[in-house]
Design a protein around this motif. Structure first.
Motif, PDB file in Angstrom:
ATOM      1  N   GLU A 131      25.356 -15.428 -43.136  1.00 23.74           N
ATOM      2  CA  GLU A 131      26.732 -15.180 -41.988  1.00 23.74           C
ATOM      3  C   GLU A 131      27.027 -13.837 -42.177  1.00 23.74           C
ATOM      4  OE1 GLU A 131      29.361 -18.350 -42.672  1.00 23.74           O
ATOM      5  OE2 GLU A 131      30.134 -17.563 -40.885  1.00 23.74           O
ATOM      6  N   SER A 145      27.208 -17.844 -31.016  1.00 31.21           N
ATOM      7  CA  SER A 145      27.273 -18.873 -30.561  1.00 31.21           C
ATOM      8  C   SER A 145      25.632 -19.440 -30.410  1.00 31.21           C
ATOM      9  CB  SER A 145      27.313 -20.243 -30.045  1.00 31.21           C
ATOM     10  OG  SER A 145      27.393 -21.850 -30.139  1.00 31.21           O
ATOM     11  N   SER A 180      26.089 -24.359 -37.304  1.00 29.44           N
ATOM     12  CA  SER A 180      27.314 -24.448 -37.314  1.00 29.44           C
ATOM     13  C   SER A 180      27.106 -23.557 -35.796  1.00 29.44           C
ATOM     14  CB  SER A 180      27.983 -23.221 -37.963  1.00 29.44           C
ATOM     15  OG  SER A 180      27.052 -21.855 -38.283  1.00 29.44           O
ATOM     16  N   LYS A 210      20.574 -29.054 -35.084  1.00 31.90           N
ATOM     17  CA  LYS A 210      21.357 -30.147 -35.231  1.00 31.90           C
ATOM     18  C   LYS A 210      20.838 -31.644 -35.021  1.00 31.90           C
ATOM     19  CE  LYS A 210      25.619 -29.736 -33.777  1.00 31.90           C
ATOM     20  NZ  LYS A 210      26.461 -29.485 -32.720  1.00 31.90           N
TER      21      LYS A 210
END
Lengths: 248, 248
Positions: free
Chosen positions: A143, A153, A242, A247
């Motif tokens: 992060e 993103s 995230s 995903k």
């Protein structure tokens, strides 16, 4: 043996660099080499962030803990990048488009694209007489790693490549016997790899004992056991999700 | 420009090979080059399966659809491999051990290890005057791809690398301008990449129009749009999880 094979065979990771910066010509040659690597379906699902700003290096050093993150000739960060595609004005934002972008398949594509480019950069740098070291340690806090580089993103910063003028040339580290890594026509059952792993355990023990600096008594298996007994970087998985990647 | 940079800059994917097999010496040099690439924490979380058996090549060809899967000088398959570690007799099978093995972090490690090794193999092969082509198309049916190679749990076959004596030397394909791929000190916002993507769209249109064979009228953006409008390889994600990798 040609010069290329010689350079490849002569690889060892360099962890002590002088602070002499690479010239613009050197950086250009290395980055253009990265850029010539194969890319899956010519998608170019990666980006490279070159770090020359000492403040940025220092922030990344705080994450990695390794001195060669702040003291080097140049630092490259390799990212899986589907953002470029996600942002294109002219694409149809269908359900399929979104599903593809967010799939494990496309995250694999981005990761492989980034790694192929990186290894071209590594070989090119070594061919110029420079040393290199890969930095997975930047994922110690993925992060923070991301935030320093302001990656948006659909971009995951994966690893760094420190490049520079070596201040020491360590020995070449022995590798697992090739017989365990290289299989013919089908996967070799573990039982048949075992012998070579035991051989490697002995090789590594001897290697660590005979080393001039930081000598220790440890087999490869012992190192692996130690390394995997503590949950490590378990936030990487959720972080990637995230970013709307990997995903499904 | 040294020989290494020259080889790297001169790369183009070769999709037509003669069926002349590589010599054992060539295979050895290429595979040893792969083996010398950096590996995260010396874990060597990858395996290479060399395919010389024509029956195996034919089965893989049925999955990929590309002729260069069955007609080449040698075929290498690169796998992310945590099986070797999972099977070690002497490790403590703690909860942490299992969590680590099954993490996205370790799947990334295996994928990067495999790709770094592959790119060394690619550069080494090209330095020997051979041609190469990466084969992501083997993931068109990843379950079948896996079954042909009998890969066990914690192993994911990722891609192939076809190597051989070229029967044609295509033009070098233009790449996205480096200004879109290479960023300095932080990620360039998409708005600033846009101009270079438009430039590339024009370059690719001109390139396809001027090509001797298979000429067409298409920009990069149009290709991307087309490619992503159909859900593709959506079984890769569940498959990787079924191998007990990339689970958390």
């Amino acid at each position: 043996m040609n010069q290329i094979i010689e350079t490849i065979m002569n690889h060892r990771s360099i962890r002590k660099f002088s602070d002499k910066p690479l010239t613009n010509d050197q950086i250009k040659t290395i980055v253009e080499s990265a850029h010539r690597a194969s890319s899956s379906s010519n998608v170019m699902a990666y980006s490279i962030i070159g770090v020359s700003d000492q403040e940025v290096k220092d922030k990344l050093h705080a994450i990695s803990g390794h001195d060669h993150v702040k003291t080097n000739g140049h630092l490259l960060i390799f990212c899986a990048d589907l953002h470029r595609i996600e942002q294109l004005d002219e694409v149809e934002r269908s359900e399929a488009f979104q599903e593809n972008l967010e799939s494990t398949e496309q995250f694999i594509v981005g990761t492989i694209d980034a790694a192929l480019a990186a290894q071209n950069a590594a070989v090119a740098a070594e061919s110029l007489g420079l040393g290199i070291c890969y930095l997975g340690s930047l994922r110690n806090d993925i992060e923070a790693f991301n935030d320093v580089l302001k990656a948006p993103s659909h971009v995951v910063p994966l690893f760094g490549l420190a490049i520079g003028h070596p201040r020491e040339i360590p020995d070449i580290k022995p590798r697992m016997p090739l017989q365990a890594i290289y299989h013919e026509n089908e996967y070799i059952p573990f039982e048949k790899q075992k012998h070579y792993i035991q051989e490697y355990d002995q090789t590594m023990k001897d290697y660590y004992e005979s080393r001039n600096s930081n000598n220790k008594q440890e087999t490869w298996t012992e190192q692996i056991n130690q390394k995997y007994q503590k949950p490590t970087r378990m936030d990487v998985g959720p972080f990637v999700k995230s970013k709307n990647l990997n995903k499904r």
